[in-house]
Structure formats: C-alpha cells, structure tokens
Design a protein around this motif. Structure first.
Motif, short mmCIF file in Angstrom:
data_model
loop_
_atom_site.label_atom_id
_atom_site.label_comp_id
_atom_site.label_asym_id
_atom_site.label_seq_id
_atom_site.Cartn_x
_atom_site.Cartn_y
_atom_site.Cartn_z
N ALA A 92 1.15 -0.90 0.32
CA ALA A 92 -0.14 0.20 0.05
C ALA A 92 0.82 1.28 0.23
O ALA A 92 0.06 2.14 -0.25
N LEU A 128 -14.22 -5.62 -8.26
CA LEU A 128 -14.73 -4.51 -8.20
C LEU A 128 -15.34 -5.33 -7.09
O LEU A 128 -15.46 -6.98 -6.94
N TYR A 129 -15.42 -5.03 -6.37
CA TYR A 129 -17.01 -5.05 -4.58
C TYR A 129 -17.90 -5.71 -5.15
O TYR A 129 -19.07 -4.23 -5.54
N ASN A 182 -17.19 1.63 -4.84
CA ASN A 182 -15.79 1.17 -5.42
C ASN A 182 -14.46 2.34 -5.63
O ASN A 182 -13.62 1.73 -4.82
N PHE A 222 -13.44 3.35 -2.12
CA PHE A 222 -12.10 3.22 -1.15
C PHE A 222 -11.33 3.20 -1.04
O PHE A 222 -10.63 3.22 0.64
N GLY A 223 -10.07 2.81 -1.75
CA GLY A 223 -9.00 3.12 -0.92
C GLY A 223 -8.96 4.75 -0.46
O GLY A 223 -7.72 4.98 0.65
N LYS A 266 -10.91 5.96 1.30
CA LYS A 266 -12.23 5.80 2.44
C LYS A 266 -10.93 5.15 3.67
O LYS A 266 -10.97 5.85 4.60
N VAL A 267 -10.26 4.29 3.34
CA VAL A 267 -9.46 3.41 4.88
C VAL A 267 -8.44 4.61 4.64
O VAL A 267 -8.30 4.00 5.35
N ARG A 268 -8.69 5.40 3.66
CA ARG A 268 -7.63 6.39 4.18
C ARG A 268 -7.88 7.00 5.08
O ARG A 268 -6.54 7.95 5.50
N LYS A 269 -8.64 7.52 5.18
CA LYS A 269 -9.49 8.11 5.94
C LYS A 269 -9.59 9.39 5.33
O LYS A 269 -9.25 10.60 6.17
N ARG A 320 -11.03 2.90 -10.59
CA ARG A 320 -9.91 3.23 -9.02
C ARG A 320 -8.29 3.27 -8.82
O ARG A 320 -8.29 3.93 -7.84
N PHE A 331 -10.13 -9.10 -4.32
CA PHE A 331 -11.32 -8.73 -3.12
C PHE A 331 -10.50 -8.18 -2.12
O PHE A 331 -9.67 -6.99 -2.59
N ARG A 343 -5.80 -4.42 -0.44
CA ARG A 343 -4.64 -4.21 0.45
C ARG A 343 -3.69 -3.26 -0.17
O ARG A 343 -2.68 -2.21 0.48
N LEU A 344 -3.38 -3.52 -1.18
CA LEU A 344 -2.79 -2.38 -2.16
C LEU A 344 -3.50 -0.77 -2.34
O LEU A 344 -3.14 -0.40 -2.11
N GLU A 345 -5.00 -1.02 -1.73
CA GLU A 345 -5.66 0.40 -1.51
C GLU A 345 -5.13 0.64 0.27
O GLU A 345 -5.35 2.43 0.67
N GLY A 346 -4.52 0.12 0.08
CA GLY A 346 -3.66 0.85 1.64
C GLY A 346 -4.91 -0.12 2.91
O GLY A 346 -4.57 0.34 4.07
N ALA A 347 -5.66 -0.67 2.90
CA ALA A 347 -6.84 -1.61 3.77
C ALA A 347 -5.68 -2.38 4.62
O ALA A 347 -5.11 -3.11 4.95
N GLN A 366 -10.21 -4.31 8.20
CA GLN A 366 -11.44 -3.04 7.28
C GLN A 366 -11.08 -4.32 5.91
O GLN A 366 -12.46 -4.09 5.60
N MET A 407 -14.95 -4.27 5.45
CA MET A 407 -15.62 -4.18 4.22
C MET A 407 -15.31 -4.56 3.37
O MET A 407 -16.31 -4.47 2.49
N VAL A 408 -14.41 -5.44 3.02
CA VAL A 408 -14.97 -6.97 1.84
C VAL A 408 -15.26 -8.24 2.56
O VAL A 408 -16.48 -8.00 1.97
N ASN A 431 -19.35 -9.60 2.15
CA ASN A 431 -19.51 -10.66 0.70
C ASN A 431 -20.14 -11.84 1.28
O ASN A 431 -20.06 -13.04 0.80
#
Ligand SMILES: Nc1ncnc2c1ncn2[C@@H]1O[C@H](COP(=O)(O)OP(=O)(O)OP(=O)(O)O)[C@@H](O)[C@H]1O
Ligand SMILES: [Mg+2]
Lengths: 351, 308
Positions: free
Chosen positions: A73, A86-87, A95, A98-99, A101-104, A146, B204, B209-213, B217, B221-222, B226
């Motif tokens: 990350a 895609l979720y 979607n 998302f990235g 959001k998780v990084r606040k 995304r 998923f 993970r790549l996006e920093g979760a 999270q 969130m995922v 699901n």
C-alpha cells in the motif's frame, strides 16, 4: 510519478524459481508491456513489483526509493486486475473511493476526486450503479478509475482486457493509450497478446521462463529480434524459421553466411511469384481467405511448411505450384544458438 | 383393462393429445412420488394427527379422550406459567448459542479456509464433534462438568479458580449446555463459512490491501459484507436447530436444575411421555411447529432478497 528499476530480481515459490534474475530500467512516464507465453512469470513479476508478493532476491526501486521491504500500500502503485476485482456490494462511486476511505480521507474530498476520475473515464452516469449492473467495458473502466483515484506513481495492469470481446478490446486498448497520454504516469502492462503489446508499448519486455529475452521498442523487436524466440513471438502470423542448409536459395540472398544456421522470413515479407521466378518454390497445401488477403501454407521440399501472407483478393489456390521471393534485407539470420547475426544487408541504418 | 406402458409405441400414436409438456409433468410426478408418499406418511400424517390431538384432552393412562377445542392452547399461552418460563429458556438458549456459535465458526473458518500444511487435520478436529453421537458427547461432558471431581473444575483449580457445580446451578447449567452445544455444532457452521470464504475471489482482498486497507478493514469492509448471504442462512439454521434442541438437555441436565434448562422441545417430551398430557403436548408441538415455520419463512425470504 516515478520510474522503476529492477536489479537482479528473483522470486521463488518454495523450491521453484519463477523469476530468475530480471534487470530492467523503466523511465518515468514510459508505457512498458510485459509479454511472453503463458506461465513465463509475467503476473508474478508484476505482483512482486506491486508488493503483493515479496521478492526473493535483488532490488526493486520505485523512483529512487528501495521498496523491497515497503508494504504494497505504501509503494505508490495501483493495480488493475484481470478480474477487475470490483466489490459487488459497493456502488461504482464507493468502489472508486474505497482506497481513500480506508485511508481516512474526508468524504467531501473523496467525492471530488472520484467525480474527477469518473469524468475522465465518462463514468459520471454510472456512479450510483452496482458492478453487476454494468457491461464488461464499463466495469473495466471502473477498475481503471479506482486506480486513477488513488493517484499512483505507477499503474500496473495484469491482462486487463482479456475478459472483453474482440471489438471492445480494440476500443479499450485505444482508451488506455489515450489515458497514458493524458496522465503521463509510468504504466506497466501485462498481456500475452502481442498485438496489444505492439500497439500500446513504448517498450516491450519479452519474458520467457522467468527471464528477459529482449527489451526494446516494438519496431526494434520486430526488425531486430535478438533471437529465434523473440523473432517468432513478435509478429503474427509467426516468422518462418528454417535451417539455412535446407534452402539452396539462401546463398542467392547474399550477404555474409558464415555461421548462419537458420534463417527467418516473416509471412508478410514473402511475395508470391511464378514458380520459375521465385527464389524458391513450393506447393500450396492450404489457402485461408481472410478478406483483406489470404494466408497460404506452402510446402517447400526439404524445408517444411512456410506461412505466406498474400495481399489482395487474388489468392493462390490449394495445390498450386508457386514461387516465393523476399527482399534480402528482410531475411533474419541466426547462429547455432539461435542468436541473431547482424548483417550488413539487414541492418538498414538502425541499431 | 390391460395397462399399456409408456414405452408402447401404439400408445404414443393413439394419444397425440398428450403434449410434450404433459408427458414431462407425468414423468416428473413419477420420479417425485416416492418422496411425496414418504412425506405424506411420515410428516403430513403425524402432523394432522397432532393437530387433532391438540384439540383433545387425552390421557394415555386411562385411555380417555375428550374434545376440548382451543383449551390446550389457552392453557399454554395464558394459564400455565411453565410455558412462558420454558419459552424464556428457549430464547435464552438461542440468544446465547447463536452468536457464540457464529463468532467461533467464523473465527475458525477465517484461520482454516486457506490451505496450509495440516489444514485438513484442523478442519477434521473441529468438524468431528458434529458427526459424533450426541449421546456420547453429552454424557462425556456431564462427566467432565461434575462439581468437585470434574476435569473442568480440576483444571480451573490449577489456575486458582474455584469452579461452580456447573450442572447443579440454574444459570451455570444453562451456560454449560450452551457452550458444550456450541463446541459440538460449531464445525458445521465453520464448514459453511469456509465454503463461503473460498467463494470470495482473492483479488478482492488483494485489491483492498493494495489500496491501503488494514486486515481489520479488509475483513469488515470486504469480507464480511460478502459473507452476508452465508451469514443469513447460518443464523437461521442455527436458530432453528437451537429451538429444537432436545437430546443434549435430556442427557446433561434433564431440564434442571429448578427447570433452569427446561427448553421447549424437552418440555414437550416431558408433558407427553412423563406426565402423559398428550393433548397439551400436542398443542405445544404445534406452537413449536409454527415458530420453526416462521423462522424458515424468514430464511427463505431473506435468501430470495439476497440472491436478487
Ligand atoms: N503462488 C504460487 N505458488 C507456486 N507457484 C506459483 C504461484 N504463482 C505462480 N506460480 C507459478 O509461477 C509460474 C509463473 O506464473 P505466472 O502467473 O506469473 O505466469 P504468467 O506469465 O502470468 O502466465 P499467464 O499468461 O498464464 O497469466 C507458473 O509456472 C506458476 O505455476
Ligand atoms: Mg498471468
């Protein structure tokens, strides 16, 4: 934005070596395509770069930063998956955000950045939809969106178009090329479709069995393949490679023949002539009409089957005796190890 | 009249009116008929009989039966304080068991859904109680949970805890039957969750993970969203199962102490086969039938909505 440097990168799964020492320099802003046969390690190399797999040996630098031990990350890369990933329980907007959001990141900022990316990709009308309510091409765009939203230094694509039908693939290919022009980021793109590689790449990296065979611009690879593997991998239909000894005409092609063990001729460079006029002759065993032309399978006694592209509506008929001829500078020469032998004839001023 | 077989070509010729659809239906009915017959004899028949009994005052000892209409239901719902006590126990049992079972099943599934060396051994260990005899299970636990001499209390004693007499104190008894039941049945939900987790593409969590979760999270969130369809089904079947619990109670506490673990299914059994109030027990059974039916309908509705 940043370039990428790989220094003797290796990757093992248990005892199995999948990436066997890769050196590569990617300039900032380049569009680099990894191609190679299935199982050669393209995805693995991409995942090692992304940080989803850890590296077994060597160095990975993004920009000037050594990222071997940096979490995925925090490497400043974004990846577009072949499956899009895609979720399903989130809307397009969620979607794409998302990235952030998780990084606040603040919701208002998320909204702005998602809208910006959506505008770039003409996705504004779909923001409230769920992935299942989108077509394949739209899903593909959301996946790219995304990646854009996360504003990476490097974009990584793993066969992003392989789930689309042929027509859409051509269209999305052009969109990705346009996106690269607009954003100017470094992009690394994995495919096993060599047309995709040729059309998109500034530079192509040809991988085989975990090693780089050749790196170069599409033109370089096409006109100066380093070895038989690259010569046959680039270009479609693939290059005819025959033993030099089997073809008496080779001597007529001229040039220095010392050490030449095999010669290669691309189907599009061979021209059909009267049987008596050609450099060599053969019999058409199959003639495949493709509209713009025909693909001929020609049996040449002693040398095997040649593929020949014949342009225009006139096609040699199955069973016909024909002659084949080729410009000397279009003949590729290879030595006993399959390596290219440069020759004064075929080196037309380029390197 | 001589019966002609379906294969008889003359029959097909003589019956052009029998459309393909009709013939398809006929075949279908033929195939389901054994099940339908079984359903009639072993389910519908007894059900109708129980409905009938529930409207009578039938004493098995004196073999006298009088029609009393709704009296048994009125008894249960308005007059007999035992009934509401029993219902309370059943609800406590379900509310204790379901969350504990699901949380544990999910935790186990999360650690065991990806392959690693020995994963099958662990899965088997946690699933084995599900297929173990309920009788053996309950008896062994009853033994382990004895007051002073029980293994559980002896182990607790080594860390300085003075354990209660588990099965002799009402609240502890309820706690003990819930926990032992959870350990017995958690493997089933674990397997269901493992299947559900394996159906979630790995991409998923990698994309997240790549996006920093963070791992948490990614889960919240995922993964968890699901799993929603699986969770709905698991909640409902576990709830139904907990309302029907009988053998476990029968063998470990016999409904005691002070009726502290007297749950509905066991109460029905007591009324019918210990006190011989067959009419009253039948009414209780019908009430239980409707509770389970309601839960099943909820499950079906939720599943429809989930698969939209
Ligand atoms: N997690 C893993 N464990 C063990 N071996 C793996 C793993 N991932 C990949 N491999 C092996 O590494 C090799 C390269 O796989 P990789 O997915 O990188 O190929 P690829 O070039 O992307 O092929 P394709 O074009 O089919 O996608 C394959 O032989 C594969 O079996
Ligand atoms: Mg791949």
């Amino acid at each position: 934005m940043a370039g990428l440097t790989l220094n003797n990168v290796t990757k093992k799964f248990g005892a199995v070596s999948v990436i066997k020492g890769v050196d590569l320099e990617v300039n900032d802003g380049d569009f680099v395509v990894f191609v190679g046969p299935s199982g050669c390690g393209k995805s693995t190399l991409l995942r090692v770069i992304s940080g989803l797999e850890d590296v077994s040996g060597g160095e990975i630098r993004i920009g000037d930063r050594l990222v071997n031990d940096v979490q995925a990350a925090r490497r400043g890369v974004a990846m577009v998956f072949q499956s899009y990933a895609l979720y399903p329980h989130l809307t397009v907007e969620q979607n794409m955000g998302f990235g952030l959001k998780v990084r606040k990141v603040k919701p208002a900022d998320i909204k702005t950045r998602v809208r910006e990316a959506a505008a770039t990709l003409k996705l504004e009308d779909f923001l409230e939809r769920y992935p299942r309510e989108l077509s394949g091409g739209q899903r593909q765009r959301v996946a790219i969106g995304r990646a854009i939203v996360s504003d990476p230094a490097i974009f990584l694509f793993d066969e992003p178009l392989s789930n689309l039908d042929a027509e859409l693939r051509v269209h999305m290919r052009a969109e990705i090329a346009a996106l690269h022009q607009r954003l100017g980021n470094t992009m690394i793109y994995v495919t096993h479709d060599q047309i995709e590689a040729m059309t998109l790449a500034d530079r192509i990296v040809i991988l085989r069995d975990g090693q780089i065979e050749q790196v170069g611009s599409p033109r370089e690879l096409y006109s100066h393949p380093k070895n038989v593997f690259v010569a046959q991998f680039i270009g479609s239909p693939k290059m005819n490679v025959v033993e030099a000894a089997s073809l008496s005409a080779v001597s007529e092609i001229g040039g220095d023949l010392a050490g030449v063990v095999s010669v290669g001729m691309r189907p599009e460079h061979l021209t059909v002539t009267q049987p008596t006029d050609g450099l060599f002759r053969g019999r058409v065993s199959l003639s495949e009409y493709t509209g713009a032309g025909s693909l001929l399978h020609v049996e040449v006694p002693g040398s095997g089957t040649f593929l020949v592209l014949q342009n225009g509506p006139e096609a040699a008929e199955t069973g016909a005796e024909i002659g084949l001829s080729i410009e000397p500078e279009n003949v590729h020469r290879f030595d006993a190890n399959g390596l290219r032998i440069p020759s004064s004839n075929s080196l037309k001023g380029e390197t | 009249m001589k019966p002609s077989t379906v294969n008889d070509p003359r029959r097909t010729e003589r019956a052009p009116g029998l459309s393909l659809k009709m013939r398809g239906m006929l075949t279908a009915w033929l195939f389901v008929s054994p099940t339908v017959a079984g359903f009639m004899v072993f389910f519908l028949g007894p059900l109708i009989a129980v409905v009938f009994y529930s409207a009578t005052e039938w004493n098995m000892l004196s073999q006298t039966s009088t029609f009393v209409g709704w009296a048994n239901y009125q008894d249960a719902l308005t007059r007999n304080p035992d009934f509401w006590h029993v219902m309370r126990n059943s609800v406590v049992f379900a509310l204790g068991l379901v969350p504990m079972n699901i949380a544990l099943a999910l935790a186990l599934a999360m650690s065991l859904y990806r392959p690693f060396r020995g994963v099958v051994v662990f899965r088997t260990i946690f699933f084995a109680p599900v297929v173990t005899s309920a009788v053996a299970w309950a008896i062994v636990w009853k033994f382990l949970l004895q007051g002073e001499a029980g293994a559980v209390n002896q182990i607790l004693a080594t860390v300085g805890i003075d354990g209660p007499n588990w099965l002799r104190e009402p609240n502890w008894a309820m706690f003990a039957v819930i926990v032992t039941r959870v350990i017995k049945m958690v493997g089933l939900n674990m397997i269901l969750y493992i299947a559900a987790l394996q159906a979630i593409p790995r991409d998923f969590s990698e994309a997240a993970r790549l996006e920093g979760a963070t791992n948490w999270q990614i889960f919240r969130m995922v993964i968890w969203p699901n799993l929603a369809p699986a969770t709905l089904i698991i909640v409902v079947i576990t709830m139904i199962g907990s309302f029907k619990v009988f053998d476990h109670i029968y063998l470990m506490t016999g409904g005691g102490p002070e009726n502290g673990t007297l749950v509905l299914a066991f109460y029905i059994y007591q009324q019918a086969f210990e006190f011989f109030n067959v009419g009253y027990a039948s009414a209780l059974a019908i009430i239980m039938f409707f509770i389970v039916l309601a839960l099943t309908l909820v499950q079906i509705l939720l599943r429809r909505r989930g698969s939209l």
